[in-house]
Design a protein around this motif. Structure first.
Motif, PDB file in Angstrom:
ATOM      1  N   THR A  27       0.594  -1.147  -0.093  1.00 48.46           N
ATOM      2  CA  THR A  27      -0.088   0.135   0.066  1.00 48.46           C
ATOM      3  C   THR A  27       1.035   1.309  -0.046  1.00 48.46           C
ATOM      4  O   THR A  27       0.726   2.100  -0.776  1.00 48.46           O
ATOM      5  N   ALA A  49     -10.895  12.822  -1.102  1.00 51.58           N
ATOM      6  CA  ALA A  49     -11.788  11.764  -1.470  1.00 51.58           C
ATOM      7  C   ALA A  49     -11.338  11.332  -2.939  1.00 51.58           C
ATOM      8  O   ALA A  49     -11.353  10.208  -2.981  1.00 51.58           O
ATOM      9  N   ASP A  50     -10.473  12.420  -3.587  1.00 52.58           N
ATOM     10  CA  ASP A  50      -9.944  11.610  -4.973  1.00 52.58           C
ATOM     11  C   ASP A  50      -9.008  10.924  -4.791  1.00 52.58           C
ATOM     12  O   ASP A  50      -8.883   9.958  -5.258  1.00 52.58           O
ATOM     13  N   VAL A  52      -8.465   8.724  -2.206  1.00 54.13           N
ATOM     14  CA  VAL A  52      -8.714   7.444  -1.891  1.00 54.13           C
ATOM     15  C   VAL A  52      -9.257   6.902  -2.927  1.00 54.13           C
ATOM     16  O   VAL A  52      -9.209   5.691  -3.048  1.00 54.13           O
ATOM     17  N   ALA A  53     -10.147   7.410  -3.704  1.00 55.29           N
ATOM     18  CA  ALA A  53     -10.803   6.971  -4.980  1.00 55.29           C
ATOM     19  C   ALA A  53      -9.826   6.439  -5.847  1.00 55.29           C
ATOM     20  O   ALA A  53     -10.131   5.075  -6.233  1.00 55.29           O
ATOM     21  N   GLY A  56      -8.590   3.056  -4.373  1.00 48.34           N
ATOM     22  CA  GLY A  56      -9.489   1.988  -4.713  1.00 48.34           C
ATOM     23  C   GLY A  56      -9.427   1.715  -5.997  1.00 48.34           C
ATOM     24  O   GLY A  56      -9.645   0.289  -6.260  1.00 48.34           O
ATOM     25  N   PRO A  61      -8.424  -0.951  -0.277  1.00 46.25           N
ATOM     26  CA  PRO A  61      -9.442  -0.691   0.422  1.00 46.25           C
ATOM     27  C   PRO A  61      -9.571   0.714   1.096  1.00 46.25           C
ATOM     28  O   PRO A  61      -8.503   1.188   1.423  1.00 46.25           O
ATOM     29  N   THR A  62     -10.491   1.177   1.315  1.00 45.95           N
ATOM     30  CA  THR A  62     -10.724   2.587   1.881  1.00 45.95           C
ATOM     31  C   THR A  62      -9.938   2.966   3.044  1.00 45.95           C
ATOM     32  O   THR A  62      -9.113   3.934   3.075  1.00 45.95           O
ATOM     33  N   ALA A  63     -10.230   2.241   3.997  1.00 50.31           N
ATOM     34  CA  ALA A  63      -9.721   2.383   5.273  1.00 50.31           C
ATOM     35  C   ALA A  63      -8.173   2.300   5.116  1.00 50.31           C
ATOM     36  O   ALA A  63      -7.262   2.856   5.711  1.00 50.31           O
ATOM     37  N   GLN A  64      -7.697   1.126   4.338  1.00 45.54           N
ATOM     38  CA  GLN A  64      -6.238   0.785   4.260  1.00 45.54           C
ATOM     39  C   GLN A  64      -5.635   2.379   3.535  1.00 45.54           C
ATOM     40  O   GLN A  64      -4.534   2.553   3.844  1.00 45.54           O
ATOM     41  N   ALA A  65      -6.388   2.648   2.683  1.00 45.67           N
ATOM     42  CA  ALA A  65      -5.938   3.798   1.887  1.00 45.67           C
ATOM     43  C   ALA A  65      -5.464   5.133   2.876  1.00 45.67           C
ATOM     44  O   ALA A  65      -4.799   5.658   2.734  1.00 45.67           O
ATOM     45  N   ARG A  66      -6.625   5.272   3.497  1.00 43.20           N
ATOM     46  CA  ARG A  66      -6.616   6.594   4.373  1.00 43.20           C
ATOM     47  C   ARG A  66      -5.479   6.220   5.416  1.00 43.20           C
ATOM     48  O   ARG A  66      -4.872   7.343   5.879  1.00 43.20           O
TER      49      ARG A  66
END
Length: 288
Positions: A27, A49-50, A52-53, A56, A61-66
């Protein structure tokens, strides 16, 4: 990629964070590759948001990206900045490192027999052993070979990078650089090269890269980012030795050719995906 002196970045504890300090495919590495490729063309800023998108779209996954983005912010690659939305911009202190990465990734050079070499001789006291450790680590990361513990060799075109490393480590009093012609030894050049560099490990890296190409996604954006992520270590650890110093079946040429072919094929479609997702306006569109 974090306070920077001319090309590398350090974290809050003073540890040098090199361009390739994350494992390809992880990641952290995918996010760094994504940021290195696209934030500067996007004007240096992207909404959270972009980002994280886009992560994706790489299968993160979103949580992992954040979590990964937060860690990159802690390391200093990103700075939080709100514009019309919560977002991030590239830390100006990391730009030199990113530009150096661009040159390595997209302009990898292969030496010829006529090219010069840079010899790095150093004698660093035990009281500065941490500097000695960092110097050896970073010379290895730019593809330098070990002639002896205190004498290293790298292509002459990397001498400016060596100077930057020595300067950043404040090691100039202990290091001497020499510009040299082709080495002369009692062994053949391939035999000498196999002692100075771990050619078996480099071969494995090339073969692993070539295997990774068979698993690239069909979607151009994900395929391109993963291509760059798989490739970007090789231009650092492979010095691009002249053919006269390499085995006849050396796989490097195929790696370079496949990278060039695929990156040319995928780059425009990948950038188009980023523009559409972020709503970026290109210079061409603004003029029309």
């Amino acid at each position: 990629m974090t306070a920077e002196r001319s090309g590398s970045v350090t974290d809050a504890e003073g540890t040098v964070l090199d361009d390739i300090d994350a494992r390809p495919g992880s990641t952290a590495s995918l996010l760094r590759t994504l940021i290195g490729l696209y934030l500067r063309p996007l004007g240096g800023w992207i909404s959270a948001a972009d980002l994280v998108a886009l992560a994706g779209d790489l299968g993160i996954p979103t949580a992992q990206a954040r979590t990964g983005i937060t860690r990159l912010k802690q390391k200093g690659l990103l700075l939080a900045e709100r514009r019309h939305a919560v977002g991030y911009r590239v830390n100006p202190d990391a730009v030199t490192m990113l530009e150096r990465g661009d040159r390595r990734i997209f302009e990898m050079r292969e030496m010829t027999d006529a090219d010069s070499w840079c010899l790095i001789s150093f004698s660093i006291p035990e009281s500065a052993r941490s500097i000695r450790h960092q110097l050896r680590r970073r010379l290895q990361f730019i593809g330098a070979g070990v002639v002896s513990p205190a004498l290293w060799i790298c292509p002459g075109h990397l001498q400016d990078e060596v100077v930057d490393i020595v300067t950043e480590l404040d090691a100039r009093a202990w290091v001497t650089l020499f510009r040299a012609g082709a080495p002369t030894t009692s062994r053949t050049l391939p035999e000498a090269a196999s002692e100075w560099w771990d050619l078996d490990a480099l071969r494995d890296e090339h073969l692993a890269f070539q295997r990774s190409l068979t698993a690239l996604p069909d979607e151009p954006f994900a395929a391109y980012v993963r291509l760059i992520d798989s490739w970007r270590v090789l231009p650092y650890i492979d010095p691009g030795l002249p053919p006269s110093m390499l085995p006849a079946d050396w796989p490097g040429g195929r790696s370079y050719a496949e990278f060039a072919r695929l990156s040319t094929t995928l780059a425009d479609a990948a950038w188009q995906h980023v523009r559409e997702l972020t709503g970026a306006v290109t210079a061409e569109a603004a003029r029309s």
